[in-house]
Write a protein that holds these residues in place. Structure first.
Motif, PDB file in Angstrom:
ATOM      1  N   GLU A 131       0.869  -1.180   0.000  1.00  0.00           N
ATOM      2  CA  GLU A 131       0.000   0.000   0.000  1.00  0.00           C
ATOM      3  C   GLU A 131       0.903   1.226   0.000  1.00  0.00           C
ATOM      4  O   GLU A 131       1.993   1.189   0.572  1.00  0.00           O
ATOM      5  N   ASN A 132       0.446   2.284  -0.607  1.00  0.00           N
ATOM      6  CA  ASN A 132       1.239   3.502  -0.653  1.00  0.00           C
ATOM      7  C   ASN A 132       0.360   4.702  -0.335  1.00  0.00           C
ATOM      8  O   ASN A 132       0.229   5.626  -1.122  1.00  0.00           O
ATOM      9  N   TYR A 133      -0.252   4.645   0.851  1.00  0.00           N
ATOM     10  CA  TYR A 133      -1.170   5.706   1.278  1.00  0.00           C
ATOM     11  C   TYR A 133      -0.557   6.604   2.343  1.00  0.00           C
ATOM     12  O   TYR A 133      -1.249   7.375   2.959  1.00  0.00           O
ATOM     13  N   GLY A 134       0.727   6.453   2.592  1.00  0.00           N
ATOM     14  CA  GLY A 134       1.372   7.232   3.640  1.00  0.00           C
ATOM     15  C   GLY A 134       1.407   6.447   4.950  1.00  0.00           C
ATOM     16  O   GLY A 134       1.388   5.220   4.955  1.00  0.00           O
ATOM     17  N   SER A 135       1.437   7.179   6.046  1.00  0.00           N
ATOM     18  CA  SER A 135       1.527   6.562   7.368  1.00  0.00           C
ATOM     19  C   SER A 135       0.407   5.544   7.554  1.00  0.00           C
ATOM     20  O   SER A 135      -0.749   5.805   7.223  1.00  0.00           O
ATOM     21  N   GLY A 136       0.759   4.362   8.067  1.00  0.00           N
ATOM     22  CA  GLY A 136      -0.209   3.293   8.266  1.00  0.00           C
ATOM     23  C   GLY A 136      -0.275   2.298   7.124  1.00  0.00           C
ATOM     24  O   GLY A 136      -0.872   1.229   7.259  1.00  0.00           O
ATOM     25  N   SER A 137       0.337   2.615   5.973  1.00  0.00           N
ATOM     26  CA  SER A 137       0.334   1.702   4.823  1.00  0.00           C
ATOM     27  C   SER A 137       1.031   0.389   5.182  1.00  0.00           C
ATOM     28  O   SER A 137       1.992   0.377   5.948  1.00  0.00           O
ATOM     29  N   LEU A 138       0.548  -0.701   4.598  1.00  0.00           N
ATOM     30  CA  LEU A 138       1.101  -2.023   4.863  1.00  0.00           C
ATOM     31  C   LEU A 138       1.957  -2.507   3.701  1.00  0.00           C
ATOM     32  O   LEU A 138       1.698  -2.179   2.549  1.00  0.00           O
ATOM     33  N   ARG A 139       2.964  -3.314   4.047  1.00  0.00           N
ATOM     34  CA  ARG A 139       3.800  -3.986   3.051  1.00  0.00           C
ATOM     35  C   ARG A 139       4.014  -5.407   3.537  1.00  0.00           C
ATOM     36  O   ARG A 139       4.397  -5.637   4.672  1.00  0.00           O
ATOM     37  N   VAL A 140       3.764  -6.372   2.653  1.00  0.00           N
ATOM     38  CA  VAL A 140       3.975  -7.781   2.962  1.00  0.00           C
ATOM     39  C   VAL A 140       5.047  -8.303   2.019  1.00  0.00           C
ATOM     40  O   VAL A 140       4.935  -8.139   0.802  1.00  0.00           O
ATOM     41  N   SER A 141       6.096  -8.898   2.584  1.00  0.00           N
ATOM     42  CA  SER A 141       7.179  -9.440   1.764  1.00  0.00           C
ATOM     43  C   SER A 141       7.527 -10.846   2.226  1.00  0.00           C
ATOM     44  O   SER A 141       7.327 -11.208   3.385  1.00  0.00           O
ATOM     45  N   VAL A 142       8.054 -11.632   1.278  1.00  0.00           N
ATOM     46  CA  VAL A 142       8.453 -13.013   1.532  1.00  0.00           C
ATOM     47  C   VAL A 142       9.872 -13.201   0.999  1.00  0.00           C
ATOM     48  O   VAL A 142      10.191 -12.741  -0.100  1.00  0.00           O
ATOM     49  N   ILE A 143      10.730 -13.878   1.769  1.00  0.00           N
ATOM     50  CA  ILE A 143      12.068 -14.201   1.290  1.00  0.00           C
ATOM     51  C   ILE A 143      11.922 -15.415   0.387  1.00  0.00           C
ATOM     52  O   ILE A 143      11.498 -16.478   0.825  1.00  0.00           O
ATOM     53  N   THR A 144      12.239 -15.229  -0.890  1.00  0.00           N
ATOM     54  CA  THR A 144      11.996 -16.275  -1.887  1.00  0.00           C
ATOM     55  C   THR A 144      13.257 -17.032  -2.302  1.00  0.00           C
ATOM     56  O   THR A 144      13.153 -18.090  -2.916  1.00  0.00           O
ATOM     57  N   LYS A 145      14.428 -16.481  -2.000  1.00  0.00           N
ATOM     58  CA  LYS A 145      15.676 -17.127  -2.423  1.00  0.00           C
ATOM     59  C   LYS A 145      16.768 -16.729  -1.448  1.00  0.00           C
ATOM     60  O   LYS A 145      16.747 -15.637  -0.898  1.00  0.00           O
ATOM     61  N   GLY A 146      17.750 -17.633  -1.276  1.00  0.00           N
ATOM     62  CA  GLY A 146      18.915 -17.292  -0.481  1.00  0.00           C
ATOM     63  C   GLY A 146      19.149 -18.232   0.674  1.00  0.00           C
ATOM     64  O   GLY A 146      19.006 -19.449   0.538  1.00  0.00           O
ATOM     65  N   ASP A 147      19.495 -17.643   1.818  1.00  0.00           N
ATOM     66  CA  ASP A 147      19.833 -18.383   3.031  1.00  0.00           C
ATOM     67  C   ASP A 147      18.691 -19.331   3.397  1.00  0.00           C
ATOM     68  O   ASP A 147      17.576 -18.892   3.662  1.00  0.00           O
ATOM     69  N   PRO A 148      18.941 -20.656   3.404  1.00  0.00           N
ATOM     70  CA  PRO A 148      17.858 -21.613   3.665  1.00  0.00           C
ATOM     71  C   PRO A 148      17.212 -21.462   5.037  1.00  0.00           C
ATOM     72  O   PRO A 148      16.071 -21.881   5.224  1.00  0.00           O
ATOM     73  N   VAL A 149      17.898 -20.837   5.985  1.00  0.00           N
ATOM     74  CA  VAL A 149      17.321 -20.627   7.307  1.00  0.00           C
ATOM     75  C   VAL A 149      16.147 -19.653   7.243  1.00  0.00           C
ATOM     76  O   VAL A 149      15.210 -19.751   8.033  1.00  0.00           O
ATOM     77  N   ILE A 150      16.172 -18.740   6.284  1.00  0.00           N
ATOM     78  CA  ILE A 150      15.132 -17.710   6.241  1.00  0.00           C
ATOM     79  C   ILE A 150      14.248 -17.740   4.996  1.00  0.00           C
ATOM     80  O   ILE A 150      13.263 -17.003   4.934  1.00  0.00           O
ATOM     81  N   VAL A 151      14.566 -18.571   3.990  1.00  0.00           N
ATOM     82  CA  VAL A 151      13.704 -18.655   2.814  1.00  0.00           C
ATOM     83  C   VAL A 151      12.312 -19.094   3.261  1.00  0.00           C
ATOM     84  O   VAL A 151      12.160 -20.031   4.040  1.00  0.00           O
ATOM     85  N   GLY A 152      11.309 -18.398   2.781  1.00  0.00           N
ATOM     86  CA  GLY A 152       9.922 -18.677   3.161  1.00  0.00           C
ATOM     87  C   GLY A 152       9.410 -17.774   4.266  1.00  0.00           C
ATOM     88  O   GLY A 152       8.203 -17.712   4.506  1.00  0.00           O
ATOM     89  N   ASP A 153      10.315 -17.057   4.939  1.00  0.00           N
ATOM     90  CA  ASP A 153       9.872 -16.132   5.980  1.00  0.00           C
ATOM     91  C   ASP A 153       9.015 -15.032   5.346  1.00  0.00           C
ATOM     92  O   ASP A 153       9.316 -14.537   4.260  1.00  0.00           O
ATOM     93  N   MET A 154       7.945 -14.673   6.048  1.00  0.00           N
ATOM     94  CA  MET A 154       7.040 -13.606   5.591  1.00  0.00           C
ATOM     95  C   MET A 154       7.029 -12.516   6.657  1.00  0.00           C
ATOM     96  O   MET A 154       7.025 -12.805   7.851  1.00  0.00           O
ATOM     97  N   PHE A 155       7.014 -11.281   6.193  1.00  0.00           N
ATOM     98  CA  PHE A 155       7.023 -10.124   7.092  1.00  0.00           C
ATOM     99  C   PHE A 155       5.898  -9.167   6.711  1.00  0.00           C
ATOM    100  O   PHE A 155       5.664  -8.919   5.529  1.00  0.00           O
ATOM    101  N   VAL A 156       5.250  -8.616   7.714  1.00  0.00           N
ATOM    102  CA  VAL A 156       4.247  -7.565   7.510  1.00  0.00           C
ATOM    103  C   VAL A 156       4.756  -6.329   8.226  1.00  0.00           C
ATOM    104  O   VAL A 156       4.966  -6.345   9.449  1.00  0.00           O
ATOM    105  N   HIS A 157       4.979  -5.266   7.465  1.00  0.00           N
ATOM    106  CA  HIS A 157       5.461  -3.994   8.014  1.00  0.00           C
ATOM    107  C   HIS A 157       4.374  -2.937   7.821  1.00  0.00           C
ATOM    108  O   HIS A 157       3.621  -2.971   6.853  1.00  0.00           O
ATOM    109  N   GLN A 158       4.351  -1.991   8.751  1.00  0.00           N
ATOM    110  CA  GLN A 158       3.449  -0.853   8.650  1.00  0.00           C
ATOM    111  C   GLN A 158       4.282   0.416   8.635  1.00  0.00           C
ATOM    112  O   GLN A 158       5.183   0.591   9.467  1.00  0.00           O
ATOM    113  N   LYS A 159       3.978   1.304   7.691  1.00  0.00           N
ATOM    114  CA  LYS A 159       4.718   2.563   7.576  1.00  0.00           C
ATOM    115  C   LYS A 159       4.360   3.490   8.737  1.00  0.00           C
ATOM    116  O   LYS A 159       3.186   3.664   9.056  1.00  0.00           O
ATOM    117  N   VAL A 160       5.405   4.049   9.351  1.00  0.00           N
ATOM    118  CA  VAL A 160       5.180   4.986  10.450  1.00  0.00           C
ATOM    119  C   VAL A 160       5.508   6.394  10.022  1.00  0.00           C
ATOM    120  O   VAL A 160       6.112   6.635   9.015  1.00  0.00           O
TER     121      VAL A 160
END
Length: 160
Positions: A131-160
């Motif tokens: 989302e790109n609405y300014g403060s409070g917007s959400l972003r969801v990302s997933v690690i799709t390649k790389g270090d096998p310890v973290i591949v598949g990790d999903m993160f939800v961030h909120q813009k402050v």
């Protein structure tokens, strides 16, 4: 950071409250000011970080980052990787570098990762929702390649 599906990304995020620090990601102008042009950073504040250095102390993990030429929703992560102790954004105090590595393998070795992890390709994050609405917007990302310890990790961030 509002939510993540695994706790292997950072051992500090496994700690119980009130010891667990808050996690922030920095992009764009704030990242440029704090860690340099073309870089992104994760910052940890509060919890054990504050116990070891005060409320303004922040642990910074930064790397280079660029959108993939094949898919602009994928962020490619590249060296140099820096792990630093500094202060929260806007401080004029210099950061102290704890570890700096010029390759994924070297940084993973410094983090006691397995040989398999050290030989894995560079990390890539896919932005699956933005989302790109300014403060409070959400972003969801997933690690799709790389270090096998973290591949598949999903993160939800909120813009402050």
């Amino acid at each position: 950071l509002l939510w993540y599906n695994k706790s292997d990304f950072s051992p500090l995020l496994k700690l119980p409250s009130p010891l667990r620090p808050d996690s922030y990601q920095y992009f764009g102008k704030i990242a440029e000011r704090e860690v340099g042009e073309g870089r992104v950073a994760q910052g940890l504040v509060g919890g054990v970080v504050a116990l070891s250095g005060g409320s303004k102390k922040e642990l910074w993990l930064s790397s280079g980052a660029v959108a993939s030429k094949d898919d602009p929703s994928v962020l490619e992560i590249y060296p140099p990787f820096r792990f630093q102790l500094g202060e929260t954004p806007g401080s004029s105090s210099p950061k102290s570098t704890i570890v700096e590595s010029e390759s994924d393998a070297d940084f993973r070795a410094a983090n006691a990762r397995t040989v398999e992890a050290q030989q894995a390709p560079k990390n890539e994050y896919e932005q699956v929702y933005l989302e790109n609405y300014g403060s409070g917007s959400l972003r969801v990302s997933v690690i799709t390649k790389g270090d096998p310890v973290i591949v598949g990790d999903m993160f939800v961030h909120q813009k402050v």
